[in-house]
Design a protein around this motif. Structure first.
Motif, PDB file in Angstrom:
ATOM      1  N   GLY A  53       8.887  -3.672  18.176  1.00  0.00           N
ATOM      2  CA  GLY A  53       8.169  -2.961  19.218  1.00  0.00           C
ATOM      3  C   GLY A  53       8.764  -1.613  19.575  1.00  0.00           C
ATOM      4  O   GLY A  53       9.956  -1.357  19.390  1.00  0.00           O
ATOM      5  N   LYS A  54       7.920  -0.770  20.140  1.00  0.00           N
ATOM      6  CA  LYS A  54       8.337   0.562  20.587  1.00  0.00           C
ATOM      7  C   LYS A  54       9.273   0.484  21.788  1.00  0.00           C
ATOM      8  O   LYS A  54      10.015   1.414  22.061  1.00  0.00           O
ATOM      9  N   LYS A  58      12.261   3.559  19.935  1.00  0.00           N
ATOM     10  CA  LYS A  58      11.222   4.548  20.229  1.00  0.00           C
ATOM     11  C   LYS A  58      10.721   5.260  18.979  1.00  0.00           C
ATOM     12  O   LYS A  58       9.537   5.520  18.834  1.00  0.00           O
ATOM     13  N   ARG A  59      11.623   5.596  18.075  1.00  0.00           N
ATOM     14  CA  ARG A  59      11.233   6.399  16.913  1.00  0.00           C
ATOM     15  C   ARG A  59      10.674   5.522  15.791  1.00  0.00           C
ATOM     16  O   ARG A  59      11.247   4.486  15.444  1.00  0.00           O
ATOM     17  N   ALA A  60       9.573   5.955  15.222  1.00  0.00           N
ATOM     18  CA  ALA A  60       8.927   5.204  14.142  1.00  0.00           C
ATOM     19  C   ALA A  60       9.850   5.062  12.941  1.00  0.00           C
ATOM     20  O   ALA A  60       9.849   4.021  12.273  1.00  0.00           O
ATOM     21  N   ARG A  68      12.032  -2.359   6.779  1.00  0.00           N
ATOM     22  CA  ARG A  68      12.367  -2.208   5.359  1.00  0.00           C
ATOM     23  C   ARG A  68      13.575  -3.063   4.980  1.00  0.00           C
ATOM     24  O   ARG A  68      13.595  -3.716   3.932  1.00  0.00           O
ATOM     25  N   ILE A  69      14.578  -3.109   5.844  1.00  0.00           N
ATOM     26  CA  ILE A  69      15.790  -3.896   5.577  1.00  0.00           C
ATOM     27  C   ILE A  69      15.455  -5.385   5.523  1.00  0.00           C
ATOM     28  O   ILE A  69      15.860  -6.097   4.602  1.00  0.00           O
TER      29      ILE A  69
END
Length: 123
Positions: A53-54, A58-60, A68-69
């Motif tokens: 979640g944002k 905060k940063r996409a 990805r990990i």
């Protein structure tokens, strides 16, 4: 051995996520939480869904790095996992986005999932 992350190994629909969350079984790690539900008879491979979640990141680019990990660790170990639907959710903000630390947290959760009798219910 096929190490791809094909569509059949992903949770794609809202109902699939809701079903796993509704099963109410989860294992909490340092930063990640693993919600799980056994798949019906006849299915032999695990599927993965991710929720980052944002509110926590905060940063996409940071959210995508976490996904990805986790995706990469799942992809490499999918053949050895039991037939479960898994949803990995970030529940605490990591101090740094160190890939090895997040991967180790996810692998620890998978180890607890496989351990017989080691399943704990946390809410």
């Amino acid at each position: 051995m096929n190490f791809s992350f094909a569509r059949r190994h992903r949770l794609t629909k809202t109902d699939e996520y809701s079903s796993v969350f509704g099963f109410r079984r989860a294992i909490r790690g340092q930063w990640l939480m693993l919600h799980f539900q056994p798949r019906p008879v006849g299915f032999d491979s695990a599927r993965l869904g991710l929720v980052v979640g944002k509110k926590l990141l905060k940063r996409a680019v940071d959210r995508n790095r976490v996904k990805r990990i986790v995706r990469e660790q799942f992809r490499l170990r999918r053949a050895n996992l039991p037939a479960y639907d898994l949803v990995v959710r970030l529940h605490a903000r990591p101090q740094t986005l160190a890939g090895q630390a997040l991967a180790a947290d996810f692998l620890h959760l998978l180890g607890r999932l496989r351990r017989p009798g080691g399943k704990r219910e946390e809410k």
